[in-house]
Motif scaffolding. Structure first.
Motif, PDB file in Angstrom:
ATOM      1  N   LEU A   4       0.853  -1.189   0.000  1.00  9.80           N
ATOM      2  CA  LEU A   4       0.000   0.000   0.000  1.00  9.80           C
ATOM      3  C   LEU A   4       0.886   1.235   0.000  1.00  9.80           C
ATOM      4  O   LEU A   4       1.936   1.245   0.638  1.00  9.80           O
ATOM      5  N   GLN A   5       0.452   2.271  -0.699  1.00  8.14           N
ATOM      6  CA  GLN A   5       1.196   3.520  -0.774  1.00  8.14           C
ATOM      7  C   GLN A   5       0.297   4.676  -0.384  1.00  8.14           C
ATOM      8  O   GLN A   5      -0.940   4.563  -0.427  1.00  8.14           O
ATOM      9  N   VAL A   6       0.921   5.787  -0.027  1.00 10.80           N
ATOM     10  CA  VAL A   6       0.176   7.000   0.288  1.00 10.80           C
ATOM     11  C   VAL A   6      -0.638   7.391  -0.942  1.00 10.80           C
ATOM     12  O   VAL A   6      -0.134   7.385  -2.060  1.00 10.80           O
ATOM     13  N   GLY A   7      -1.909   7.698  -0.737  1.00 10.11           N
ATOM     14  CA  GLY A   7      -2.792   8.077  -1.834  1.00 10.11           C
ATOM     15  C   GLY A   7      -3.683   6.952  -2.318  1.00 10.11           C
ATOM     16  O   GLY A   7      -4.637   7.203  -3.050  1.00 10.11           O
ATOM     17  N   ASP A   8      -3.388   5.702  -1.930  1.00 15.14           N
ATOM     18  CA  ASP A   8      -4.240   4.581  -2.329  1.00 15.14           C
ATOM     19  C   ASP A   8      -5.602   4.696  -1.654  1.00 15.14           C
ATOM     20  O   ASP A   8      -5.719   5.181  -0.526  1.00 15.14           O
ATOM     21  N   ILE A   9      -6.636   4.244  -2.347  1.00 15.26           N
ATOM     22  CA  ILE A   9      -7.990   4.191  -1.794  1.00 15.26           C
ATOM     23  C   ILE A   9      -8.283   2.728  -1.481  1.00 15.26           C
ATOM     24  O   ILE A   9      -8.137   1.862  -2.343  1.00 15.26           O
ATOM     25  N   VAL A  10      -8.670   2.457  -0.230  1.00 14.51           N
ATOM     26  CA  VAL A  10      -8.958   1.088   0.189  1.00 14.51           C
ATOM     27  C   VAL A  10     -10.415   0.982   0.633  1.00 14.51           C
ATOM     28  O   VAL A  10     -10.990   1.935   1.137  1.00 14.51           O
ATOM     29  N   ARG A  11     -10.994  -0.179   0.403  1.00  8.70           N
ATOM     30  CA  ARG A  11     -12.372  -0.462   0.835  1.00  8.70           C
ATOM     31  C   ARG A  11     -12.276  -1.478   1.965  1.00  8.70           C
ATOM     32  O   ARG A  11     -11.691  -2.539   1.803  1.00  8.70           O
ATOM     33  N   LEU A  12     -12.854  -1.130   3.132  1.00 12.74           N
ATOM     34  CA  LEU A  12     -12.809  -2.005   4.298  1.00 12.74           C
ATOM     35  C   LEU A  12     -14.110  -2.783   4.431  1.00 12.74           C
ATOM     36  O   LEU A  12     -15.129  -2.447   3.826  1.00 12.74           O
ATOM     37  N   ARG A  13     -14.060  -3.846   5.230  1.00 18.33           N
ATOM     38  CA  ARG A  13     -15.223  -4.718   5.394  1.00 18.33           C
ATOM     39  C   ARG A  13     -16.359  -4.067   6.182  1.00 18.33           C
ATOM     40  O   ARG A  13     -17.519  -4.201   5.837  1.00 18.33           O
ATOM     41  N   LYS A  14     -16.017  -3.364   7.268  1.00 19.75           N
ATOM     42  CA  LYS A  14     -17.048  -2.763   8.111  1.00 19.75           C
ATOM     43  C   LYS A  14     -17.164  -1.269   7.799  1.00 19.75           C
ATOM     44  O   LYS A  14     -16.160  -0.591   7.649  1.00 19.75           O
ATOM     45  N   PRO A  15     -18.381  -0.753   7.709  1.00 19.11           N
ATOM     46  CA  PRO A  15     -18.543   0.680   7.404  1.00 19.11           C
ATOM     47  C   PRO A  15     -18.210   1.570   8.605  1.00 19.11           C
ATOM     48  O   PRO A  15     -18.341   1.164   9.758  1.00 19.11           O
ATOM     49  N   HIS A  16     -17.790   2.780   8.301  1.00 20.10           N
ATOM     50  CA  HIS A  16     -17.578   3.822   9.310  1.00 20.10           C
ATOM     51  C   HIS A  16     -18.973   4.269   9.771  1.00 20.10           C
ATOM     52  O   HIS A  16     -19.945   4.114   9.031  1.00 20.10           O
TER      53      HIS A  16
END
Length: 64
Positions: A4-16
């Motif tokens: 992973l690098q700065v600026g990457d967009i990640v999708r997590l399993r649980k919502p905020h």
């Protein structure tokens, strides 16, 4: 270890709590600083926890 690098967009399993599941990587290392793309809240998360909760890495969006 997931690259992973700065600026990457990640999708997590649980919502905020704001409802968004997409986060932007702001800082990398042993701990990551990530920013919610829904409400702009920033949080620190250990690398191992982030990698465990990672659903997918989205294509980068250029800010230019």
């Amino acid at each position: 270890m997931i690259p992973l690098q700065v600026g990457d967009i990640v999708r997590l399993r649980k919502p905020h709590p704001c409802g968004s599941i997409d986060w932007k990587v702001m800082r990398t290392g042993m701990d990551f600083r990530i920013q919610c793309l829904g409400c702009q809240h920033q949080a620190w998360i250990p690398r191992i926890k982030l990698e465990r909760n990672l659903k997918e890495i989205l294509p980068r969006v250029d800010e230019n």
